[in-house]
Design a protein around this motif. Sequence first.
Motif, PDB file in Angstrom:
ATOM      1  N   GLY A  55       0.785  -1.225   0.000  1.00 14.64           N
ATOM      2  CA  GLY A  55       0.000   0.000   0.000  1.00 14.64           C
ATOM      3  C   GLY A  55       0.811   1.266   0.000  1.00 14.64           C
ATOM      4  O   GLY A  55       0.246   2.349  -0.195  1.00 14.64           O
ATOM      5  N   VAL A  95      -4.085   1.668  -2.596  1.00 13.84           N
ATOM      6  CA  VAL A  95      -4.993   1.085  -1.616  1.00 13.84           C
ATOM      7  C   VAL A  95      -4.182   0.628  -0.414  1.00 13.84           C
ATOM      8  O   VAL A  95      -3.307  -0.235  -0.541  1.00 13.84           O
ATOM      9  N   SER A  96      -4.449   1.202   0.738  1.00  8.47           N
ATOM     10  CA  SER A  96      -3.720   0.852   1.954  1.00  8.47           C
ATOM     11  C   SER A  96      -4.221  -0.477   2.482  1.00  8.47           C
ATOM     12  O   SER A  96      -5.410  -0.655   2.752  1.00  8.47           O
ATOM     13  N   LYS A  97      -3.300  -1.426   2.637  1.00 11.55           N
ATOM     14  CA  LYS A  97      -3.651  -2.762   3.099  1.00 11.55           C
ATOM     15  C   LYS A  97      -3.053  -2.999   4.482  1.00 11.55           C
ATOM     16  O   LYS A  97      -2.062  -2.368   4.850  1.00 11.55           O
ATOM     17  N   LYS A 100     -15.159   3.600  -0.207  1.00 11.50           N
ATOM     18  CA  LYS A 100     -14.121   4.489   0.301  1.00 11.50           C
ATOM     19  C   LYS A 100     -12.855   4.342  -0.534  1.00 11.50           C
ATOM     20  O   LYS A 100     -12.363   3.237  -0.732  1.00 11.50           O
ATOM     21  N   GLU A 123      -8.708   2.518   0.722  1.00 14.12           N
ATOM     22  CA  GLU A 123      -8.705   1.665   1.909  1.00 14.12           C
ATOM     23  C   GLU A 123      -9.247   0.292   1.537  1.00 14.12           C
ATOM     24  O   GLU A 123     -10.274   0.173   0.879  1.00 14.12           O
ATOM     25  N   PHE A 166     -10.864  -3.461   2.412  1.00 18.98           N
ATOM     26  CA  PHE A 166     -11.788  -4.063   3.363  1.00 18.98           C
ATOM     27  C   PHE A 166     -11.803  -5.573   3.157  1.00 18.98           C
ATOM     28  O   PHE A 166     -11.767  -6.055   2.024  1.00 18.98           O
ATOM     29  N   TRP A 196      -8.922  -9.011   0.145  1.00 18.23           N
ATOM     30  CA  TRP A 196      -9.244  -7.631   0.473  1.00 18.23           C
ATOM     31  C   TRP A 196      -9.732  -6.926  -0.787  1.00 18.23           C
ATOM     32  O   TRP A 196      -9.255  -7.209  -1.888  1.00 18.23           O
ATOM     33  N   GLY A 200     -10.604  -2.974  -2.385  1.00 18.51           N
ATOM     34  CA  GLY A 200     -10.470  -1.529  -2.210  1.00 18.51           C
ATOM     35  C   GLY A 200     -10.637  -0.811  -3.530  1.00 18.51           C
ATOM     36  O   GLY A 200     -10.597  -1.423  -4.604  1.00 18.51           O
TER      37      GLY A 200
END
Length: 351
Positions: free
Chosen positions: A59, A67-69, A101, A104, A106, A142, A144
């Motif tokens: 990320g 995308v922050s993981k 969002k 980020e 999820f 995940w 994002g």
Amino acid sequence: MALGVALLVSGCDQPASVSVSIGEPATKAPEPQGPAAIIVAPPARRALADGVAWLVDDGVSPLGTGVSKPGLAMVVHFVDDSRPILYNRLHRLTYHGHTAKFGEAFPVDAEDLVELGLEPPAESVWTFGPLGPCSATVGQPWVGRPSTDVRVFEISYALEGCGTQGRWAPFASTTTAMPKGVTWRDAQISEDESFGAEELWQHPLAESASFPDSQTAQSYVAHARWVGAYEPRPAQVLVTAVEPVAPEAEHGCGAESHRATLGFWRDDGLEPVELEGFDAADPPLLVGAIGWGPDTVALVFDDGLDGVLAIAPGQTEDLGPPSWVTQPLVAGRWSPSDRARAALLVQGCGH
């Protein structure tokens, strides 16, 4: 364009399969499927060419997707609204009807993704650190949104079992077996040096550098990248011509044109290497290399929003591919403005 790479993972806990040297029988993997077998790893170039490379992202690395993981993850799928039914089902699955969002990731259930026809390419993949390869388990998926301009979702999978500290290559391989001693090293990068049109660049690789075609450049900016841990030493020189600032320029910067020279750094200079599809005027930047013992076997490049793995040829077909083989590491869905923001600029303005 970010310069360099920083993927923070290291160590190799109990691997899902076994790294072996040529001629060494592999020990039995946990919960083998079918009869136990002896697996002999091919040479490193052959092993990499026989597999498929996938982007490994935390990320924040230059090869990241925005995308922050929560940890190291392998980016596998992109789903955009050109497939509206799938896109909308994925949206509901991830956000439960709420607004998506940006930036980020999820967690979602892997079985729910399988029902949508989305699966990882393998149950385990090889990752590469400074101490050798590690077989990582492909785990939690995940989802994002990587772009503010395009309705697209990115699906990645957590990589488990290889520790949480260190520096690892920004790609993983699906190849079956990998020899011991395959390691990753980040490229070293010299400071950008600015010099006038009538001046000289003071660097050991300056004589090997190619300059952009420009009749009006008022200055140049140059830097070098290299990996000194392997032989031959992969290296790249980038020279940028900076034009005078035009009256209508929004950011107070002159137009830029680039010229990159790639090769192996030997005692007498740079031995050029040309890779098919690489544009010297819009160059991917060297971020690191894979070695097998002391030998360079593959290079990794940052191509703006995408990444590229380039595998060096072997002397015979058994040792590796007959010529350089490139594999894309990520194939995102990006808008023109996304790509414009990621364009290579050395003056620090324009984004």
